[in-house]
Design an enzyme around this catalytic site. Structure first.
Site, PDB file in Angstrom:
ATOM      1  N   ASP A 109     -44.186  12.866 -25.483  1.00 12.55           N
ATOM      2  CA  ASP A 109     -44.367  11.596 -26.199  1.00 12.55           C
ATOM      3  C   ASP A 109     -44.386  11.919 -27.696  1.00 12.55           C
ATOM      4  O   ASP A 109     -43.325  12.067 -28.299  1.00 12.55           O
ATOM      5  CB  ASP A 109     -45.659  10.942 -25.699  1.00 12.55           C
ATOM      6  CG  ASP A 109     -45.811   9.511 -26.175  1.00 12.55           C
ATOM      7  OD1 ASP A 109     -45.113   9.122 -27.113  1.00 12.55           O
ATOM      8  OD2 ASP A 109     -46.631   8.770 -25.610  1.00 12.55           O
ATOM      9  N   ASP A 166     -50.599   9.187 -14.615  1.00 11.42           N
ATOM     10  CA  ASP A 166     -51.713   8.287 -14.276  1.00 11.42           C
ATOM     11  C   ASP A 166     -52.042   7.290 -15.371  1.00 11.42           C
ATOM     12  O   ASP A 166     -51.638   7.440 -16.531  1.00 11.42           O
ATOM     13  CB  ASP A 166     -52.975   9.115 -14.041  1.00 11.42           C
ATOM     14  CG  ASP A 166     -53.563   9.613 -15.370  1.00 11.42           C
ATOM     15  OD1 ASP A 166     -52.826  10.265 -16.139  1.00 11.42           O
ATOM     16  OD2 ASP A 166     -54.737   9.325 -15.663  1.00 11.42           O
TER      17      ASP A 166
END
Ligand code: XMP
Length: 189
Positions: A109, A166
């Protein structure tokens, strides 16, 4: 009547990468990695917890002698979809001097997690150092970002779950990579 504990369909917006595409791409990555390390010893260092399913699938597609170890780094505290930067939960415990190290992570990211991991490995003087991520988020807003050697899929800049990834330690067992809905994060109007 008891509440069902099945994952509510409303929690997942849509499937971004389905099981067949994941399996085919992990096969290809396994072949590329096996070709790259065919004449070298290989040490895999995986960043838990998000990479656990990717790691399990990928290593079974690399038919080489290899050492495997894990570290644990957390970037998202609890019910958060905004990173607060990497925090080491389980540090490197293997001596990586003169090893050919391949770092495996679930998703790139901002790149801060992978950078932290690579700096820690580099300090141990490996013979070579490469990295592999399953997902790379498009981040045109970043001027520079470290780029991994092996990438599974490029995806939009949205929060994803499933296949090990998650939200609040949930949805890791979803077999596809999915966009999380606002019903799950509690952000719906
Ligand atoms: P950075 O910003 O350090 O982020 O490159 C990498 C780590 O942050 C987590 N991450 C995510 N986890 N869905 C997740 O479940 C996402 O969309 C997401 N984006 C980043 C992940 O732990 C990764 O290693």
């Amino acid at each position: 009547m008891t509440d069902s504990r099945f994952i509510p369909e409303t929690h997942l917006d849509r499937v971004l990468v389905d099981r067949d595409r994941i399996a085919a791409r992990v096969d290809e990555l396994g072949r590329q990695i096996a070709e790259t390390y065919r004449d070298q010893d290989l040490t895999i260092m995986a960043v838990l917890t998000g990479s656990m399913i990717f790691l399990a699938d990928l290593i079974r597609r690399i038919p080489l002698m290899m050492h495997i170890d894990v570290v644990s780094i957390s970037s998202y505290p609890g019910r958060s979809t905004t990173t607060r930067g990497p925090r080491w939960l389980l540090p490197i415990s293997t001596d990586l001097k003169d090893r050919n190290v391949l770092v495996i992570d679930d998703i790139l990211d901002s790149g801060l997690t992978l950078q932290a991991m690579l700096s820690a490995v580099r300090a141990m003087e490996p013979a070579s150092l490469r990295s592999c991520v399953l997902l790379r988020k498009e981040r045109p807003d970043l001027e520079t970002r470290f780029e991994p050697d092996f990438v599974g899929f490029d995806i939009p800049n949205e929060f994803v779950v499933g296949y090990g990834l998650d939200f609040d330690n949930l949805y890791r067992n979803v077999p596809e990579i999915c966009l999380l809905s606002e019903h799950a994060t509690g952000e719906q109007a």
